[in-house]
Design a protein around this motif. Sequence first.
Motif, PDB file in Angstrom:
ATOM      1  N   UNK A  68      45.582  32.506  49.566  1.00  0.00           N
ATOM      2  CA  UNK A  68      46.764  32.477  48.706  1.00  0.00           C
ATOM      3  C   UNK A  68      47.282  33.876  48.384  1.00  0.00           C
ATOM      4  N   UNK A  69      46.348  34.832  48.199  1.00  0.00           N
ATOM      5  CA  UNK A  69      46.773  36.174  47.808  1.00  0.00           C
ATOM      6  C   UNK A  69      46.767  37.162  48.970  1.00  0.00           C
ATOM      7  N   UNK A  70      46.251  36.736  50.114  1.00  0.00           N
ATOM      8  CA  UNK A  70      46.340  37.555  51.312  1.00  0.00           C
ATOM      9  C   UNK A  70      45.387  38.733  51.378  1.00  0.00           C
ATOM     10  N   UNK A  71      44.319  38.719  50.593  1.00  0.00           N
ATOM     11  CA  UNK A  71      43.347  39.808  50.671  1.00  0.00           C
ATOM     12  C   UNK A  71      42.508  39.682  51.939  1.00  0.00           C
ATOM     13  N   UNK A  72      41.975  40.794  52.385  1.00  0.00           N
ATOM     14  CA  UNK A  72      41.013  40.774  53.483  1.00  0.00           C
ATOM     15  C   UNK A  72      39.644  40.410  52.910  1.00  0.00           C
ATOM     16  N   UNK A  73      38.684  40.164  53.789  1.00  0.00           N
ATOM     17  CA  UNK A  73      37.325  39.876  53.306  1.00  0.00           C
ATOM     18  C   UNK A  73      36.804  41.066  52.509  1.00  0.00           C
ATOM     19  N   UNK A  74      37.036  42.271  53.024  1.00  0.00           N
ATOM     20  CA  UNK A  74      36.594  43.469  52.293  1.00  0.00           C
ATOM     21  C   UNK A  74      37.289  43.560  50.932  1.00  0.00           C
ATOM     22  N   UNK A  91      40.578  45.116  38.460  1.00  0.00           N
ATOM     23  CA  UNK A  91      41.036  43.846  37.892  1.00  0.00           C
ATOM     24  C   UNK A  91      42.515  43.914  37.560  1.00  0.00           C
ATOM     25  N   UNK A  92      42.949  45.034  37.011  1.00  0.00           N
ATOM     26  CA  UNK A  92      44.353  45.197  36.657  1.00  0.00           C
ATOM     27  C   UNK A  92      45.238  45.145  37.897  1.00  0.00           C
ATOM     28  N   UNK A  93      44.813  45.832  38.971  1.00  0.00           N
ATOM     29  CA  UNK A  93      45.575  45.803  40.216  1.00  0.00           C
ATOM     30  C   UNK A  93      45.627  44.395  40.787  1.00  0.00           C
ATOM     31  N   UNK A  94      44.515  43.671  40.725  1.00  0.00           N
ATOM     32  CA  UNK A  94      44.487  42.307  41.244  1.00  0.00           C
ATOM     33  C   UNK A  94      45.413  41.407  40.438  1.00  0.00           C
ATOM     34  N   UNK A  95      45.421  41.579  39.121  1.00  0.00           N
ATOM     35  CA  UNK A  95      46.317  40.794  38.268  1.00  0.00           C
ATOM     36  C   UNK A  95      47.771  41.075  38.626  1.00  0.00           C
ATOM     37  N   UNK A  96      48.093  42.334  38.879  1.00  0.00           N
ATOM     38  CA  UNK A  96      49.459  42.672  39.290  1.00  0.00           C
ATOM     39  C   UNK A  96      49.808  42.042  40.629  1.00  0.00           C
ATOM     40  N   UNK A  97      48.872  42.116  41.608  1.00  0.00           N
ATOM     41  CA  UNK A  97      49.131  41.502  42.917  1.00  0.00           C
ATOM     42  C   UNK A  97      49.343  39.997  42.777  1.00  0.00           C
ATOM     43  N   UNK A  98      48.520  39.364  41.937  1.00  0.00           N
ATOM     44  CA  UNK A  98      48.645  37.921  41.734  1.00  0.00           C
ATOM     45  C   UNK A  98      49.989  37.590  41.096  1.00  0.00           C
ATOM     46  N   UNK A 101      52.723  37.920  43.708  1.00  0.00           N
ATOM     47  CA  UNK A 101      52.687  36.780  44.632  1.00  0.00           C
ATOM     48  C   UNK A 101      53.314  35.547  43.991  1.00  0.00           C
ATOM     49  N   UNK A 102      52.984  35.282  42.730  1.00  0.00           N
ATOM     50  CA  UNK A 102      53.541  34.119  42.040  1.00  0.00           C
ATOM     51  C   UNK A 102      55.053  34.247  41.880  1.00  0.00           C
ATOM     52  N   UNK A 103      55.524  35.442  41.550  1.00  0.00           N
ATOM     53  CA  UNK A 103      56.967  35.645  41.405  1.00  0.00           C
ATOM     54  C   UNK A 103      57.687  35.481  42.750  1.00  0.00           C
ATOM     55  N   UNK A 104      57.069  35.969  43.828  1.00  0.00           N
ATOM     56  CA  UNK A 104      57.666  35.790  45.158  1.00  0.00           C
ATOM     57  C   UNK A 104      57.745  34.312  45.522  1.00  0.00           C
ATOM     58  N   UNK A 105      56.710  33.535  45.178  1.00  0.00           N
ATOM     59  CA  UNK A 105      56.725  32.095  45.433  1.00  0.00           C
ATOM     60  C   UNK A 105      57.834  31.401  44.646  1.00  0.00           C
ATOM     61  N   UNK A 106      58.027  31.804  43.408  1.00  0.00           N
ATOM     62  CA  UNK A 106      59.093  31.226  42.585  1.00  0.00           C
ATOM     63  C   UNK A 106      60.450  31.548  43.202  1.00  0.00           C
ATOM     64  N   UNK A 107      60.615  32.792  43.649  1.00  0.00           N
ATOM     65  CA  UNK A 107      61.868  33.207  44.263  1.00  0.00           C
ATOM     66  C   UNK A 107      62.154  32.406  45.534  1.00  0.00           C
TER      67      UNK A 107
END
Length: 114
Positions: A68-74, A91-98, A101-107
Amino acid sequence: MPTELPPIPNKRYFTIGEASKLCDLKPHVMRYWEQEFDQIEPVKRNNRRYYQQQDLLLIRQIRGLLYDQGLTIQGARQWLKGDNGSDDQSQYKQLLRQSITELEDILKGMKQIS
């Protein structure tokens, strides 16, 4: 959009077939992830794997990070390390990425409507 997964039944152990259906993954993917993520530790008896609820929750979390978020295994490994409280910036960077992603899905959804 993230895939809606079925609720996890209230039982102690799940076979790899049951677990793969509950996590919407092929069994070979789950076996591969066991090698890649030390946190996934199914109970092994008589050459069979038995997953517990916490294993399924972790696998679902990894699935979300990868699919869903497109991260690599690493990247997912690093995120899981940061998830244990060792790296607030991660954690902060991951929250921003998430959030992005959610805003792009809404768009995308809004564009499909109009």
